[in-house]
Scaffold this active site. Structure first.
Site, short mmCIF file in Angstrom:
data_model
loop_
_atom_site.label_atom_id
_atom_site.label_comp_id
_atom_site.label_asym_id
_atom_site.label_seq_id
_atom_site.Cartn_x
_atom_site.Cartn_y
_atom_site.Cartn_z
CB THR A 46 39.94 37.64 35.47
OG1 THR A 46 38.94 37.72 36.48
CG2 THR A 46 39.57 36.58 34.47
CB THR A 47 43.90 39.91 32.95
OG1 THR A 47 42.59 40.41 32.65
CG2 THR A 47 44.75 39.99 31.69
CE1 TYR A 109 30.38 23.89 40.45
CE2 TYR A 109 30.36 23.68 42.84
CZ TYR A 109 30.17 23.13 41.59
OH TYR A 109 29.74 21.83 41.47
CE1 TYR A 135 35.54 41.53 37.41
CE2 TYR A 135 37.24 40.19 38.42
CZ TYR A 135 36.59 40.64 37.30
OH TYR A 135 36.98 40.20 36.06
NE ARG A 140 36.76 35.73 33.03
CZ ARG A 140 37.65 34.89 32.49
NH1 ARG A 140 37.87 33.71 33.03
NH2 ARG A 140 38.33 35.24 31.40
CE LYS A 163 37.50 44.13 35.86
NZ LYS A 163 38.59 43.13 35.72
CB ILE A 205 39.72 47.34 36.46
CG1 ILE A 205 39.78 48.26 37.69
CG2 ILE A 205 40.63 46.12 36.65
CD1 ILE A 205 39.33 47.61 38.98
#
Length: 293
Positions: A46-47, A109, A135, A140, A163, A205
């Site tokens: 994501t980062t 989604y 994850y 999100r 994570k 993480i």
């Protein structure tokens, strides 16, 4: 056996002003993290703004990091997708490039059912031999990996960790109860590293590790070595800085922090853009107070 113990940095992806990936700066950041004691690098999480990278860029970033690291620490490739077929493609290609593990976010989604979510992970994992880290970040994806789901998914042979970024410490404790020592539990939230370690976590993480790599790694290793007071001090020291880097959507502030620290200009791809002036001033103030600038 954990894929890594300590701090895995969710690496930012440096970009040029025109939005293209700056691979020279990516190599520079990768080398810096190795020298600073980061325990693993996560490319295209994501980062790393993975959701705005086309496949060719996505895989090129992973390949660049793998080649620069050259086996010195594990490289974990973010290969999640809301399309199972696409997720298989990214996973297979990242495995070919030599990734040490794959970080696979829950499909976003589509809002998969429990049965179809398990089928999604089974389909991807059946096509690769590389270890997989689940994850879970419902803020999100709108899809939470509940403890019962984690218990089911850990039976897939190459699923070796998670994570956990739900921010729900009760859920994390229950996951810890349901898994064994062969399943790695990583904090996905920089403000919960020590609490996660206290229930058997293997590390973090991390977003803040982009600007505090030595301290973030040291915090985990202090804890794992029984030096609990030292670990607690670092966790508490980081809290004001954590508050700032998550005051706007990640990775907007932390990428600016990398600019302030390393001189690598913070460029973003829409829909992300530069942080507000107020955020930059707060960031500058807290980085100065921390002793970074």
């Amino acid at each position: 056996m954990a894929i890594f113990e300590g701090s895995g940095v969710a690496l930012v992806t440096p970009m040029n002003e025109d939005g293209t990936v700056n691979f020279d700066q990516l190599k520079e950041l990768t080398e810096w993290h190795v020298s600073e004691g980061t325990d693993a690098i996560i490319a295209c999480g994501t980062t790393g703004e993975a959701s705005t990278l086309i496949d060719e860029e996505h895989l090129a970033v992973i390949e660049t990091v793998i080649k620069q690291v050259n086996g010195r620490i594990p490289v974990i490739a973010g290969t999640g997708s809301n399309d199972t077929k696409h997720g298989i493609y990214l996973a297979v290609e990242a495995e070919k490039l030599g990734a040490d593990a794959l970080l696979i976010v829950t499909p976003y989604y589509n809002k998969a059912t429990k049965k179809s979510l398990i089928a999604h992970y089974e389909a991807i994992c059946s096509q690769v031999k590389t270890p997989v880290i689940l994850y879970s970040v419902a803020s999100r994806t709108n899809l939470n990996l509940t403890p019962s789901l984690v218990k089911a998914l850990k039976e897939i042979p190459n699923v070796q960790g998670i994570k956990e970024a739900s921010s729900d410490i009760s859920q994390i404790v229950e996951i810890a109860r349901l898994v064994d020592d062969n399943f790695a539990l990583y904090s996905g939230n920089d403000d919960q590293v020590v609490p996660v370690l206290s229930v058997g976590g293997s590390g973090v993480i991390s977003t803040i590790a982009n600007i505090t790599p030595k301290d973030t790694s040291a915090m985990v290793h202090h804890y794992l070595n029984g030096e609990l007071e030292q670990a607690k001090k670092i966790q508490l020291k980081q809290m004001p800085l954590i508050d700032v880097i998550f005051s706007e959507v990640n990775p907007v502030p932390v990428k600016k922090g990398v600019e302030l620290l390393k001189g690598i200009e913070a460029h973003y791809r829409l829909p992300l853009g530069p942080p507000e002036d107020e955020t930059v001033e707060r960031l500058r103030k807290e980085m100065h107070a921390y002793g970074l600038i």
